[in-house]
Design a protein around this motif. Structure first.
Motif, short mmCIF file in Angstrom:
data_model
loop_
_atom_site.label_atom_id
_atom_site.label_comp_id
_atom_site.label_asym_id
_atom_site.label_seq_id
_atom_site.Cartn_x
_atom_site.Cartn_y
_atom_site.Cartn_z
N GLY A 109 0.81 -1.21 0.00
CA GLY A 109 0.00 0.00 0.00
C GLY A 109 0.84 1.26 0.00
O GLY A 109 0.54 2.23 -0.71
N LEU A 110 1.91 1.24 0.79
CA LEU A 110 2.81 2.40 0.84
C LEU A 110 3.46 2.63 -0.52
O LEU A 110 3.61 3.78 -0.96
CB LEU A 110 3.88 2.17 1.90
CG LEU A 110 4.91 3.29 2.09
CD1 LEU A 110 4.24 4.58 2.53
CD2 LEU A 110 5.97 2.86 3.11
N LEU A 116 2.35 7.13 -6.52
CA LEU A 116 1.33 8.07 -7.00
C LEU A 116 1.76 9.51 -6.77
O LEU A 116 1.70 10.33 -7.69
CB LEU A 116 0.00 7.78 -6.30
CG LEU A 116 -1.14 8.73 -6.66
CD1 LEU A 116 -1.70 8.38 -8.03
CD2 LEU A 116 -2.25 8.68 -5.60
N VAL A 117 2.18 9.81 -5.54
CA VAL A 117 2.49 11.21 -5.22
C VAL A 117 3.84 11.64 -5.79
O VAL A 117 4.04 12.84 -6.04
CB VAL A 117 2.45 11.45 -3.69
CG1 VAL A 117 1.08 11.12 -3.13
CG2 VAL A 117 3.51 10.62 -2.97
N TRP A 205 -10.39 16.13 4.79
CA TRP A 205 -9.28 16.10 3.84
C TRP A 205 -9.58 15.15 2.67
O TRP A 205 -9.28 15.47 1.52
CB TRP A 205 -8.00 15.64 4.54
CG TRP A 205 -7.45 16.62 5.53
CD1 TRP A 205 -7.82 17.93 5.68
CD2 TRP A 205 -6.42 16.37 6.50
NE1 TRP A 205 -7.10 18.51 6.69
CE2 TRP A 205 -6.23 17.60 7.20
CE3 TRP A 205 -5.66 15.27 6.83
CZ2 TRP A 205 -5.30 17.71 8.24
CZ3 TRP A 205 -4.72 15.37 7.86
CH2 TRP A 205 -4.54 16.58 8.55
N ILE A 206 -10.16 13.99 2.97
CA ILE A 206 -10.46 13.01 1.92
C ILE A 206 -11.44 13.60 0.90
O ILE A 206 -11.23 13.51 -0.31
CB ILE A 206 -11.04 11.72 2.53
CG1 ILE A 206 -9.96 11.01 3.36
CG2 ILE A 206 -11.56 10.79 1.43
CD1 ILE A 206 -10.49 9.85 4.19
N ILE A 228 -1.57 8.76 0.52
CA ILE A 228 -0.79 7.61 1.00
C ILE A 228 -1.55 6.90 2.13
O ILE A 228 -1.59 5.66 2.19
CB ILE A 228 0.60 8.06 1.47
CG1 ILE A 228 1.44 8.51 0.27
CG2 ILE A 228 1.31 6.93 2.22
CD1 ILE A 228 2.79 9.09 0.64
N GLY A 229 -2.17 7.68 3.01
CA GLY A 229 -2.95 7.08 4.09
C GLY A 229 -4.11 6.25 3.57
O GLY A 229 -4.43 5.18 4.13
N LEU A 230 -4.75 6.70 2.51
CA LEU A 230 -5.86 5.94 1.92
C LEU A 230 -5.36 4.61 1.35
O LEU A 230 -6.02 3.57 1.50
CB LEU A 230 -6.53 6.77 0.83
CG LEU A 230 -7.37 7.96 1.32
CD1 LEU A 230 -7.81 8.81 0.14
CD2 LEU A 230 -8.56 7.48 2.13
N TYR A 231 -4.21 4.63 0.70
CA TYR A 231 -3.66 3.37 0.17
C TYR A 231 -3.23 2.44 1.29
O TYR A 231 -3.35 1.21 1.16
CB TYR A 231 -2.49 3.67 -0.78
CG TYR A 231 -2.94 4.00 -2.17
CD1 TYR A 231 -3.39 3.00 -3.03
CD2 TYR A 231 -2.94 5.32 -2.63
CE1 TYR A 231 -3.81 3.29 -4.31
CE2 TYR A 231 -3.37 5.62 -3.91
CZ TYR A 231 -3.80 4.61 -4.74
OH TYR A 231 -4.24 4.91 -6.01
N LEU A 232 -2.74 2.98 2.39
CA LEU A 232 -2.40 2.15 3.54
C LEU A 232 -3.67 1.53 4.14
O LEU A 232 -3.65 0.37 4.59
CB LEU A 232 -1.67 2.97 4.60
CG LEU A 232 -0.23 3.34 4.28
CD1 LEU A 232 0.32 4.30 5.33
CD2 LEU A 232 0.65 2.09 4.21
#
Length: 335
Positions: A109-110, A116-117, A205-206, A228-232
């Motif tokens: 996920g990370l 992406l970013v 934020w989302i 990144i938090g969403l993918y985690l």
């Protein structure tokens, strides 16, 4: 005294179309399939919905944040494979493999979020690449280590019973109603995701990032950290699903999971998430997963040819998308 939500507020809810669809599907199969409403039938429906819903919820949050993940289906299998093969090869307690799997899956996920970013490439391209790589690694590594396309059983290893109790146990309510623990995982994740979306700064934020990343960045939203938090979050739920897959059967087939990523996305879309981001709910994704569960098992209970299952799912996806778009237009016009 708090005011009750009026018709306009209800029309603005993303999951309204999914709820209407779920009621229609429930009534339809209740009338067409005799065993659909039996305790055993309802237990099977809820179990099928939960295995989809555990992943549909984080996928919905990711879509609200404006991104996709096409690697979710095979990531679930990767998580199960890492847990199984780590335990077997190290002849260690099963919980050691579970811990290793958690770290490895979060790393997947990370990696998706970081790429992406950093690259600014579309998430479709990045996660398509991850999907292909994980598909190859799952099959190649399993053949290399086990000599076959499936893992060796770990059902007789230390720690298996306690891990199975957490990830794949079954509770009996009354005489006939059996509830898999995945249903409890599913409901807990829906509650947690709903709280995050509606009651926390991270939820704001989302929605902001999904609506417009540039505008969100301009007002101080940590766009990169949010994505990144969403993918985690997706990876964490893939780990939960993977452990259930392993401890439900004791072995894992390396080719499992291919195609499931589309089902998770479809459940989120049926639940009201927009493909463009910035709109949707965790509850809607849960209802979308419930529709999938009712349809997949309702067709069996009605004794229809299961070959038509994908046709019904595709039709529901189109109808739900049209209904959600109509409801959203009505809600915007009523403001």
């Amino acid at each position: 005294m708090p005011r009750r939500p009026g018709p306009r507020a209800l029309l603005a809810r993303p999951e309204l179309g999914a709820v209407v669809g779920a009621v229609a599907v429930f009534v339809f199969f209740a009338a067409c399939a005799d065993s659909f409403l039996s305790p055993a039938g309802l237990s099977t429906v809820l179990y099928a919905a939960s295995t989809i819903g555990i992943m549909a919820v984080p996928v919905a949050l990711l879509m609200i944040g404006g991104e996709f993940d096409l690697s979710t289906g095979v990531m679930v299998t990767s998580s199960a494979l890492v847990s199984s093969m780590s335990s077997y090869q190290m002849t260690a307690n099963v919980w050691v493999g579970v811990g290793v799997s958690l770290l490895v899956t979060l790393a997947f996920g990370l990696l998706n979020g970081w790429l992406l970013v950093r690259t600014k490439l579309p998430s479709f391209i990045i996660t398509l690449g991850t999907f292909l790589m994980l598909t190859g690694v799952n099959l190649g590594a399993t053949k290399l280590i086990s000599g076959t396309v499936s893992t060796k059983t770990i059902a007789d290893m230390e720690g298996y019973t306690s891990a199975r109790a957490l990830f794949a146990s079954q509770l009996t309510l009354g005489d006939d109603l059996r509830v898999r623990v995945t249903i409890l995982w599913w409901l807990a994740l829906v509650a947690l995701a709903t709280w995050v979306l509606l009651r926390t700064r991270a939820g704001n934020w989302i929605f902001a990032v999904g609506g417009s990343a540039e505008a969100a960045r301009a007002v101080g939203v940590p766009v990169a950290r949010t994505k990144i938090g969403l993918y985690l979050g997706v990876a964490l739920c893939a780990w939960i699903s993977g452990q259930h897959l392993l401890f439900m059967y004791g072995v894992v087939q390396s080719g499992q999971g291919v195609g499931n990523e589309l089902i998770y996305i479809a459940a989120a879309v049926i639940g009201g998430c927009l493909l463009t981001g910035g709109y949707g709910s965790a509850a809607g994704a849960a209802v979308g997963a419930l529709i999938f569960g009712m349809t997949s098992k309702g067709i069996v209970y009605a004794q229809w040819d299961p070959s038509w299952f994908k046709f019904f799912l595709g039709a529901m996806l189109l109808l739900a998308t049209l209904l959600n778009a109509w409801i959203r237009r009505r809600a915007e016009a009523a403001r």
